[in-house]
Design a protein around this motif. Structure first.
Motif, mmCIF file in Angstrom:
data_model
loop_
_atom_site.group_PDB
_atom_site.id
_atom_site.type_symbol
_atom_site.label_atom_id
_atom_site.label_comp_id
_atom_site.label_asym_id
_atom_site.label_seq_id
_atom_site.Cartn_x
_atom_site.Cartn_y
_atom_site.Cartn_z
ATOM 1 N N GLU A 23 0.800 -1.228 0.000
ATOM 2 C CA GLU A 23 0.000 0.000 0.000
ATOM 3 C C GLU A 23 0.837 1.283 0.000
ATOM 4 O OE1 GLU A 23 -3.269 -0.111 -0.459
ATOM 5 O OE2 GLU A 23 -3.045 -2.300 -0.507
ATOM 6 N N ARG A 24 2.166 1.152 0.111
ATOM 7 C CA ARG A 24 3.009 2.347 0.187
ATOM 8 C C ARG A 24 2.977 3.145 -1.119
ATOM 9 N NH1 ARG A 24 8.176 1.678 0.555
ATOM 10 N NH2 ARG A 24 8.293 -0.544 0.141
ATOM 11 N N PRO A 25 2.716 4.460 -1.036
ATOM 12 C CA PRO A 25 2.674 5.302 -2.230
ATOM 13 C C PRO A 25 4.071 5.822 -2.604
ATOM 14 C CG PRO A 25 2.118 6.615 -0.317
ATOM 15 C CD PRO A 25 2.337 5.194 0.177
ATOM 16 N N LEU A 26 4.134 6.519 -3.725
ATOM 17 C CA LEU A 26 5.388 7.149 -4.127
ATOM 18 C C LEU A 26 5.647 8.402 -3.308
ATOM 19 C CD1 LEU A 26 5.320 7.047 -8.042
ATOM 20 C CD2 LEU A 26 6.492 5.490 -6.469
ATOM 21 N N LYS A 27 6.916 8.674 -3.103
ATOM 22 C CA LYS A 27 7.339 9.946 -2.535
ATOM 23 C C LYS A 27 7.285 10.981 -3.668
ATOM 24 C CE LYS A 27 10.791 10.117 0.388
ATOM 25 N NZ LYS A 27 11.979 9.920 1.223
ATOM 26 N N ARG A 58 2.857 1.654 -5.194
ATOM 27 C CA ARG A 58 4.032 2.361 -5.704
ATOM 28 C C ARG A 58 4.322 2.005 -7.163
ATOM 29 N NH1 ARG A 58 5.446 -1.404 -1.916
ATOM 30 N NH2 ARG A 58 7.123 -2.872 -2.347
ATOM 31 N N ALA A 59 4.012 0.784 -7.564
ATOM 32 C CA ALA A 59 4.197 0.383 -8.961
ATOM 33 C C ALA A 59 3.113 1.006 -9.839
ATOM 34 C CB ALA A 59 4.179 -1.133 -9.090
ATOM 35 N N TYR A 83 4.040 -8.621 -8.084
ATOM 36 C CA TYR A 83 4.360 -8.083 -6.763
ATOM 37 C C TYR A 83 5.313 -9.073 -6.101
ATOM 38 C CZ TYR A 83 3.984 -6.654 -1.894
ATOM 39 O OH TYR A 83 4.279 -6.266 -0.614
ATOM 40 N N MET A 84 6.535 -8.653 -5.919
ATOM 41 C CA MET A 84 7.602 -9.495 -5.372
ATOM 42 C C MET A 84 7.818 -10.756 -6.209
ATOM 43 S SD MET A 84 8.734 -7.640 -3.127
ATOM 44 C CE MET A 84 8.251 -6.224 -2.169
ATOM 45 N N VAL A 107 6.827 -3.037 -14.880
ATOM 46 C CA VAL A 107 7.150 -2.220 -13.707
ATOM 47 C C VAL A 107 6.892 -3.094 -12.493
ATOM 48 C CG1 VAL A 107 6.627 -0.132 -12.385
ATOM 49 C CG2 VAL A 107 6.530 -0.082 -14.896
ATOM 50 N N ALA A 108 7.980 -3.388 -11.765
ATOM 51 C CA ALA A 108 7.857 -4.323 -10.645
ATOM 52 C C ALA A 108 8.891 -3.999 -9.567
ATOM 53 C CB ALA A 108 7.979 -5.760 -11.153
ATOM 54 N N HIS A 109 9.332 -5.025 -8.844
ATOM 55 C CA HIS A 109 10.099 -4.852 -7.610
ATOM 56 C C HIS A 109 11.377 -5.675 -7.585
ATOM 57 C CE1 HIS A 109 6.258 -3.324 -5.927
ATOM 58 N NE2 HIS A 109 5.748 -4.259 -6.706
ATOM 59 N N ASN A 110 12.304 -5.209 -6.775
ATOM 60 C CA ASN A 110 13.482 -6.006 -6.429
ATOM 61 C C ASN A 110 13.115 -6.904 -5.258
ATOM 62 O OD1 ASN A 110 15.011 -4.905 -8.399
ATOM 63 N ND2 ASN A 110 16.327 -3.704 -7.049
ATOM 64 N N PRO A 111 13.751 -8.007 -5.080
ATOM 65 C CA PRO A 111 14.941 -8.447 -5.783
ATOM 66 C C PRO A 111 14.657 -9.191 -7.084
ATOM 67 C CG PRO A 111 14.515 -9.973 -4.000
ATOM 68 C CD PRO A 111 13.460 -8.881 -3.912
ATOM 69 N N GLY A 112 13.429 -9.602 -7.326
ATOM 70 C CA GLY A 112 13.106 -10.423 -8.495
ATOM 71 C C GLY A 112 13.366 -9.753 -9.833
#
Length: 167
Positions: A23-27, A58-59, A83-84, A107-112
């Motif tokens: 749920e974290r948004p962008l800064k 955030r994505a 997501y992850m 558009v995704a996430h680390n570490p994957g």
């Protein structure tokens, strides 16, 4: 030939520690960085035919900034598997795509995501927030994609490097 744009979501906020991770948004900085990367894509005429995104806030906000800056009105698909996601998850999703999509952005996430970029390219060591790698894949069909498929890294941009060059 297929083009693959792998982008890590932009910088997110940790301000509200009651929010779940997804749920974290962008800064504010994240929104600025996503727009900076989108401007670089536009300058290089790298507008995707399809954007695939994690369902994390955030994505999806990163995708929103990219689409707005590019003037992109094409399809955007959201997947919980991004997501992850692990490298095999990216491959599985890409293999389901129709061949009409020549340039696809994830558009995704680390570490994957970083791990997948390292597998396909064999060079990149780190994928920071809002970092983007542009890969060319010697494929006629997304269905041909495997874990062994290597690509040629044509471009690699990070907001930090782009800001340095702008000064």
């Amino acid at each position: 030939m297929k083009n693959l744009l792998l982008m890590r979501h932009a910088k997110s906020s940790w301000k509200d520690d009651k929010l779940e991770d997804r749920e974290r948004p962008l800064k504010k900085r994240g929104k600025k960085d996503a727009k900076l990367i989108a401007k670089k894509l536009k300058k290089h005429d790298l507008v995707p035919d399809l954007i695939l995104s994690s369902t994390a806030v955030r994505a999806s906000e990163t995708v929103e900034m990219i689409a707005e800056t590019l003037g992109y009105d094409g399809p955007i698909m959201f997947s919980d598997d991004l997501y992850m996601g692990e490298p095999q998850d990216f491959i599985n999703i890409l293999r389901t795509l129709g061949d009409e999509y020549e340039t696809v952005m994830i558009v995704a996430h680390n570490p994957g995501l970083e791990a997948y970029l390292q597998i396909v390219d064999g060079e990149i060591e780190a994928l920071p927030t809002a970092g983007l790698g542009h890969l060319s894949l010697a494929l006629d069909s997304w269905k041909e994609l495997t874990f062994e498929t290597m690509g040629e890294l044509l471009s690699f941009w990070t907001p930090k490097e782009l800001q340095k060059k702008a000064k």
